[in-house]
Design a protein around this motif. Structure first.
Motif, PDB file in Angstrom:
ATOM      1  N   LEU A 116       9.373  37.560  64.435  1.00 40.43           N
ATOM      2  CA  LEU A 116       7.945  37.517  64.115  1.00 40.43           C
ATOM      3  C   LEU A 116       7.137  38.356  65.104  1.00 40.43           C
ATOM      4  O   LEU A 116       6.221  39.099  64.721  1.00 40.43           O
ATOM      5  CB  LEU A 116       7.440  36.076  64.123  1.00 40.43           C
ATOM      6  N   ILE A 117       7.478  38.231  66.385  1.00 36.31           N
ATOM      7  CA  ILE A 117       6.774  38.999  67.416  1.00 36.31           C
ATOM      8  C   ILE A 117       7.021  40.495  67.243  1.00 36.31           C
ATOM      9  O   ILE A 117       6.091  41.311  67.312  1.00 36.31           O
ATOM     10  CB  ILE A 117       7.209  38.537  68.812  1.00 36.31           C
ATOM     11  N   LEU A 118       8.263  40.867  66.992  1.00 34.94           N
ATOM     12  CA  LEU A 118       8.586  42.282  66.818  1.00 34.94           C
ATOM     13  C   LEU A 118       7.889  42.849  65.584  1.00 34.94           C
ATOM     14  O   LEU A 118       7.422  44.000  65.599  1.00 34.94           O
ATOM     15  CB  LEU A 118      10.105  42.459  66.721  1.00 34.94           C
ATOM     16  N   ASP A 119       7.810  42.068  64.514  1.00 32.39           N
ATOM     17  CA  ASP A 119       7.083  42.519  63.318  1.00 32.39           C
ATOM     18  C   ASP A 119       5.618  42.767  63.650  1.00 32.39           C
ATOM     19  O   ASP A 119       5.025  43.768  63.237  1.00 32.39           O
ATOM     20  CB  ASP A 119       7.181  41.467  62.204  1.00 32.39           C
ATOM     21  N   GLY A 120       5.014  41.839  64.402  1.00 32.92           N
ATOM     22  CA  GLY A 120       3.612  41.990  64.780  1.00 32.92           C
ATOM     23  C   GLY A 120       3.391  43.194  65.673  1.00 32.92           C
ATOM     24  O   GLY A 120       2.411  43.929  65.524  1.00 32.92           O
ATOM     25  N   LEU A 121       4.306  43.424  66.611  1.00 31.73           N
ATOM     26  CA  LEU A 121       4.180  44.579  67.502  1.00 31.73           C
ATOM     27  C   LEU A 121       4.325  45.883  66.730  1.00 31.73           C
ATOM     28  O   LEU A 121       3.650  46.883  67.022  1.00 31.73           O
ATOM     29  CB  LEU A 121       5.230  44.500  68.610  1.00 31.73           C
ATOM     30  N   ASP A 122       5.183  45.878  65.728  1.00 30.50           N
ATOM     31  CA  ASP A 122       5.351  47.089  64.934  1.00 30.50           C
ATOM     32  C   ASP A 122       4.068  47.403  64.168  1.00 30.50           C
ATOM     33  O   ASP A 122       3.648  48.565  64.093  1.00 30.50           O
ATOM     34  CB  ASP A 122       6.517  46.901  63.969  1.00 30.50           C
ATOM     35  N   ARG A 123       3.431  46.383  63.615  1.00 32.56           N
ATOM     36  CA  ARG A 123       2.168  46.608  62.920  1.00 32.56           C
ATOM     37  C   ARG A 123       1.090  47.115  63.883  1.00 32.56           C
ATOM     38  O   ARG A 123       0.347  48.040  63.567  1.00 32.56           O
ATOM     39  CB  ARG A 123       1.695  45.317  62.251  1.00 32.56           C
ATOM     40  N   ALA A 124       1.034  46.510  65.073  1.00 30.45           N
ATOM     41  CA  ALA A 124       0.045  46.943  66.057  1.00 30.45           C
ATOM     42  C   ALA A 124       0.317  48.386  66.497  1.00 30.45           C
ATOM     43  O   ALA A 124      -0.624  49.170  66.689  1.00 30.45           O
ATOM     44  CB  ALA A 124       0.074  46.008  67.259  1.00 30.45           C
ATOM     45  N   ARG A 125       1.579  48.735  66.648  1.00 32.84           N
ATOM     46  CA  ARG A 125       1.940  50.101  67.065  1.00 32.84           C
ATOM     47  C   ARG A 125       1.465  51.119  66.028  1.00 32.84           C
ATOM     48  O   ARG A 125       0.970  52.190  66.377  1.00 32.84           O
ATOM     49  CB  ARG A 125       3.457  50.197  67.232  1.00 32.84           C
ATOM     50  N   ARG A 126       1.601  50.777  64.766  1.00 39.40           N
ATOM     51  CA  ARG A 126       1.222  51.699  63.704  1.00 39.40           C
ATOM     52  C   ARG A 126      -0.287  51.902  63.631  1.00 39.40           C
ATOM     53  O   ARG A 126      -0.768  52.914  63.108  1.00 39.40           O
ATOM     54  CB  ARG A 126       1.738  51.193  62.357  1.00 39.40           C
ATOM     55  N   LEU A 127      -1.041  50.921  64.125  1.00 47.67           N
ATOM     56  CA  LEU A 127      -2.492  50.995  64.056  1.00 47.67           C
ATOM     57  C   LEU A 127      -3.108  51.756  65.225  1.00 47.67           C
ATOM     58  O   LEU A 127      -4.296  52.088  65.202  1.00 47.67           O
ATOM     59  CB  LEU A 127      -3.093  49.590  64.001  1.00 47.67           C
ATOM     60  N   THR A 128      -2.313  51.998  66.272  1.00 46.96           N
ATOM     61  CA  THR A 128      -2.861  52.663  67.458  1.00 46.96           C
ATOM     62  C   THR A 128      -2.561  54.148  67.431  1.00 46.96           C
ATOM     63  O   THR A 128      -1.728  54.615  66.679  1.00 46.96           O
ATOM     64  CB  THR A 128      -2.275  52.049  68.743  1.00 46.96           C
TER      65      THR A 128
END
Length: 205
Positions: free
Chosen positions: A193-205
């Motif tokens: 779950l954390i890795l999924d969230g970090l991947d989404r955040a990475r794509r937004l930056t």
């Protein structure tokens, strides 16, 4: 020397580790240990560095998500072997080479995957908070084996009337008491779950 100190801490806990006991294990006078370390704090620095040396270094070639997942699982395995190290992994003011190499590899993998400096710092913090937090919580649960889990759950349920805590009862009966339940399995679920969230955040930056 460090290997012997780690073994003593694994067996008896780090609080009971003394230079005298370490000297006895090595078959030498305790005072001679001071030719290698300045004091017990210096010894613990080396022991923590030895634990970091057991952790799989992230390799960017595998992809940052796979690398961070493997690293997290490797840290958890190392801490299960060395429970005394939980809570001490990031506490050293004079980290050793294995520690510094580990941190640099994590940051390098994240930066290479496109994380900004700030996002790499956020990712590192949230991952380590979860990994170390889980490692601290699991050993303190009042159960370990499935049989112990069932015994504790049934003892707790026996203390309240039927229908008094319906959601706890539902979770216990339909999940905790089911065959194959292991609280440790929650680790990888939460990690993903954390890795999924970090991947989404990475794509937004």
């Amino acid at each position: 020397m460090l290997r012997a100190a780690v073994a003593l801490a694994d067996t008896d806990g780090i609080e009971s580790l003394t230079m005298r006991k370490l000297g006895e294990k090595l078959g030498i006078e305790a005072m001679s240990l001071y030719n290698h370390v300045a004091n017990k704090g210096d010894l613990v620095d080396g022991m923590i560095d030895a634990v970091f040396g057991e952790i799989e270094l992230p390799a960017g070639e595998a992809g940052w998500r796979t690398a961070m997942r493997r690293r997290a699982i490797s840290i958890r395995a190392a801490l299960s072997r060395h429970p005394w190290a939980v809570g001490r992994m990031e506490s050293r003011a004079t980290p050793g080479p294995a520690t510094l190499r580990h941190h640099d590899a994590v940051l390098g993998t994240l930066r290479g995957a496109g994380f900004s400096i700030a996002m790499a710092a956020h990712a590192y913090s949230v991952l380590d908070s979860y990994i170390y937090g889980f490692a601290m919580q699991q050993p303190n649960l009042p159960f370990d084996t499935p049989a112990e889990t069932a015994k504790v759950a049934q003892a707790i349920m026996a203390r309240f009337a039927s229908g008094e805590y319906p959601h706890l009862t539902e979770l216990t009966v339909e999940h905790v008491l089911q065959p194959g339940y292991d609280y440790g399995d929650e680790f990888e679920f939460g990690l993903d779950l954390i890795l999924d969230g970090l991947d989404r955040a990475r794509r937004l930056t």
